[in-house]
Design a protein around this motif. Structure first.
Motif, mmCIF file in Angstrom:
data_model
loop_
_atom_site.group_PDB
_atom_site.id
_atom_site.type_symbol
_atom_site.label_atom_id
_atom_site.label_comp_id
_atom_site.label_asym_id
_atom_site.label_seq_id
_atom_site.Cartn_x
_atom_site.Cartn_y
_atom_site.Cartn_z
ATOM 1 N N ARG A 25 95.181 -21.203 -8.815
ATOM 2 C CA ARG A 25 95.851 -21.946 -10.089
ATOM 3 C C ARG A 25 94.870 -22.738 -10.770
ATOM 4 N N THR A 26 94.580 -22.576 -12.096
ATOM 5 C CA THR A 26 93.561 -23.395 -12.565
ATOM 6 C C THR A 26 94.046 -24.344 -13.585
ATOM 7 N N LEU A 27 93.348 -25.588 -13.760
ATOM 8 C CA LEU A 27 93.479 -26.762 -14.674
ATOM 9 C C LEU A 27 92.964 -26.423 -15.910
ATOM 10 N N PRO A 28 93.148 -27.248 -17.031
ATOM 11 C CA PRO A 28 92.520 -27.200 -18.111
ATOM 12 C C PRO A 28 91.023 -27.530 -17.882
ATOM 13 N N GLY A 29 90.054 -26.764 -18.662
ATOM 14 C CA GLY A 29 88.738 -27.007 -18.398
ATOM 15 C C GLY A 29 88.158 -26.194 -17.598
ATOM 16 N N GLU A 30 88.880 -25.580 -16.306
ATOM 17 C CA GLU A 30 88.348 -24.728 -15.399
ATOM 18 C C GLU A 30 88.379 -23.237 -15.919
ATOM 19 N N THR A 31 87.039 -22.614 -15.562
ATOM 20 C CA THR A 31 86.967 -21.347 -16.185
ATOM 21 C C THR A 31 87.103 -20.024 -15.098
ATOM 22 N N VAL A 32 87.212 -18.895 -15.540
ATOM 23 C CA VAL A 32 87.183 -17.899 -14.631
ATOM 24 C C VAL A 32 85.725 -17.758 -13.832
ATOM 25 N N ALA A 33 84.827 -17.974 -14.735
ATOM 26 C CA ALA A 33 83.539 -17.768 -14.042
ATOM 27 C C ALA A 33 83.270 -18.821 -12.939
ATOM 28 N N GLU A 34 83.862 -20.073 -12.933
ATOM 29 C CA GLU A 34 83.893 -21.402 -11.883
ATOM 30 C C GLU A 34 84.620 -20.512 -10.721
ATOM 31 N N VAL A 35 85.733 -19.967 -10.861
ATOM 32 C CA VAL A 35 86.581 -19.461 -9.908
ATOM 33 C C VAL A 35 85.783 -18.217 -8.901
ATOM 34 N N GLU A 36 85.155 -17.670 -9.764
ATOM 35 C CA GLU A 36 84.426 -16.338 -9.453
ATOM 36 C C GLU A 36 83.025 -16.964 -8.493
ATOM 37 N N ARG A 37 82.547 -18.010 -9.208
ATOM 38 C CA ARG A 37 81.232 -18.451 -8.410
ATOM 39 C C ARG A 37 81.896 -19.482 -6.915
ATOM 40 N N ASP A 38 83.144 -19.821 -7.101
ATOM 41 C CA ASP A 38 83.688 -20.569 -5.812
ATOM 42 C C ASP A 38 83.884 -19.497 -4.718
ATOM 43 N N VAL A 39 84.565 -18.382 -5.207
ATOM 44 C CA VAL A 39 84.634 -17.173 -4.201
ATOM 45 C C VAL A 39 83.328 -16.573 -3.587
ATOM 46 N N ALA A 40 82.458 -16.284 -4.668
ATOM 47 C CA ALA A 40 81.176 -15.884 -4.109
ATOM 48 C C ALA A 40 80.356 -16.858 -3.087
ATOM 49 N N ASP A 41 80.538 -18.189 -3.370
ATOM 50 C CA ASP A 41 79.830 -19.190 -2.537
ATOM 51 C C ASP A 41 80.451 -19.143 -1.105
ATOM 52 N N LEU A 42 81.822 -18.997 -1.089
ATOM 53 C CA LEU A 42 82.511 -19.164 0.178
ATOM 54 C C LEU A 42 82.254 -17.900 1.237
ATOM 55 N N LEU A 43 82.148 -16.737 0.404
ATOM 56 C CA LEU A 43 82.014 -15.416 1.248
ATOM 57 C C LEU A 43 80.410 -15.438 1.744
ATOM 58 N N ALA A 44 79.556 -16.066 0.894
ATOM 59 C CA ALA A 44 77.896 -16.260 1.524
ATOM 60 C C ALA A 44 78.140 -17.042 2.722
ATOM 61 N N ARG A 45 79.108 -18.039 2.863
ATOM 62 C CA ARG A 45 79.005 -18.798 4.205
ATOM 63 C C ARG A 45 79.752 -18.130 5.345
ATOM 64 N N CYS A 46 80.256 -17.083 5.196
ATOM 65 C CA CYS A 46 81.019 -16.260 6.070
ATOM 66 C C CYS A 46 79.771 -15.625 6.900
ATOM 67 N N THR A 47 79.009 -16.058 7.519
ATOM 68 C CA THR A 47 78.218 -15.225 8.428
ATOM 69 C C THR A 47 78.702 -14.016 9.065
ATOM 70 N N GLY A 48 77.905 -13.086 8.812
ATOM 71 C CA GLY A 48 78.346 -11.633 9.483
ATOM 72 C C GLY A 48 79.611 -10.883 8.924
ATOM 73 N N VAL A 49 79.990 -11.215 7.959
ATOM 74 C CA VAL A 49 80.953 -10.738 7.247
ATOM 75 C C VAL A 49 80.497 -9.868 5.962
ATOM 76 N N ARG A 50 80.788 -8.806 5.930
ATOM 77 C CA ARG A 50 80.335 -7.993 4.636
ATOM 78 C C ARG A 50 81.774 -7.931 3.816
ATOM 79 N N ALA A 51 81.634 -8.186 2.518
ATOM 80 C CA ALA A 51 82.862 -8.483 1.741
ATOM 81 C C ALA A 51 82.248 -8.495 0.116
ATOM 82 N N THR A 52 83.286 -7.971 -0.396
ATOM 83 C CA THR A 52 83.108 -7.870 -1.797
ATOM 84 C C THR A 52 84.321 -8.724 -2.733
ATOM 85 N N SER A 53 84.085 -8.911 -3.932
ATOM 86 C CA SER A 53 85.248 -9.565 -4.585
ATOM 87 C C SER A 53 85.301 -9.191 -5.937
#
Length: 367
Positions: free
Chosen positions: A251-279
């Protein structure tokens, strides 16, 4: 017929969204009723149905002049009945009317229609338009179709707000995360890779992100949030799962974008060492906000009178589409409880107040 009486008529009509419940009634019958009611009230009516079987109704005053125009928005469809008892029997107990869709949002729609009728009966310098739209509970087909035929100087979406003038609501982004493993016999787990187990670190990172979101607070909406909505995986008990599919709602606030949400997900998946995942993003709706000094905000506050409050609502609504079309928008509707729940009710007093405030706002704004 006042707004409370019209509300009861609308609740008695099955208008469950067929995109949510296959084979459900949809909006055809209720659209026919709204159109006939509006014609009998001396209002102009146009039915738009660019998507077959999913009509929306545009109702207009016809006695005004070249003044400003005000759009009043409401949706015709409801969610399914679930475990609700007698969902189509509008039952009155004191100030409460019970029934599916009474609160969400046939009371607001009834108030808008009555306000349009009352504005048409008096001296009106401009125009009042009611958009009674299909499919708000699923993909908002109706409001998108109506906006191709309607322009206005301001809009009020009559979703339930407990008589608060709401100037903002959250948006949402649905993200599908696929964690990839390798299948093997359960007796030989060393030959496989357990995708469900591998989803654990992803869930931990999502929870961490949810905690971090609390740092940023919107003054009327609070923080952005996320939750894990759906999870599926595995084939049978004796097979190491090669796939786990996780759906997350942010759930997003005014000023937050879809691109920012997608970047957050990509960053957290990158921190999951040894996990192969797509989003991937499967659906997104923008948040909405209107400045407090907008003319429509002041008009509704003045019509509401002493004790009027500004606020925000946590749910998403068609107001985001209307605002994105360049029409300053607020939400204003009656109080009640039980949207999408087994017990749903709306205040009859609030419904009548809402109709009066909308009519008074229209007379003042459409000058």
């Amino acid at each position: 017929m006042n707004a409370a009486e019209l509300l009861a008529r609308l609740v008695a009509i099955d208008s469950v969204n067929p995109s949510l419940v296959p084979g459900a009634a949809g909006e055809t019958r209720i659209a026919e009723y709204v159109a006939e009611w509006a014609r009998s009230a001396g209002l102009s009516v146009r039915v738009v149905e660019e998507t077959a079987g999913r009509p929306s109704v545009i109702v207009r005053t016809n006695r005004g002049g070249p003044g400003r125009s005000l759009l009043l928005g409401g949706h015709l469809d409801t969610v399914g009945f679930g475990e609700m008892a007698d969902p189509l029997r509008p039952r009155i107990d004191g100030d409460r009317l019970y029934g599916r869709g009474g609160y969400d949002m046939k009371a607001g729609l009834a108030a808008a229609l009555v306000a349009c009728r009352e504005a048409n009966n008096g001296e009106l310098a401009g125009e009042v338009i009611v958009a009674a739209v299909a499919d708000e509970e699923h993909a908002s087909l109706g409001v998108q179709e109506v906006l191709r035929h309607v322009r206005a100087d301001a809009a009020i979406v009559c979703e339930p707000t407990e008589l608060v003038v709401a100037t903002a609501h959250k948006g949402f982004v649905w993200t599908e995360i696929e964690v990839i493993g390798r299948a093997a016999h359960g007796s030989r787990p060393h030959l496989g890779e357990d995708a469900i187990m591998k989803t654990g670190p992803v869930l931990v990172e999502l929870d961490r992100l949810n905690q971090e979101l609390r740092v940023r607070q919107h003054p009327r909406l609070g923080p952005g949030t996320l939750h894990a909505s759906l999870i599926t995986g595995g084939r049978e008990e004796s097979t190491v799962p090669d796939r786990c599919l996780l759906t997350v709602e942010r759930r997003t606030l005014p000023g937050e974008t879809v691109a920012e949400v997608e970047r957050d997900v990509a960053d957290l998946l990158a921190r999951c060492t040894g996990v192969r995942a797509t989003s991937r993003t499967t659906l997104a709706r923008e948040p909405f906000e209107t400045p407090d000094d907008s003319a429509i905000v002041g008009a509704v506050l003045s019509a509401l009178g002493e004790g009027a409050e500004l606020g925000g609502v946590s749910y998403w609504a068609d107001s985001a589409f209307i605002s994105a079309a360049g029409i300053p928008t607020v939400l204003f509707g009656p109080g009640g409880d039980g949207a999408h729940a087994a017990v749903e009710w709306v205040s009859l007093t609030d419904t009548l107040v809402c109709a009066r405030v909308l009519a008074d706002t229209a007379r003042a704004f459409c000058r």
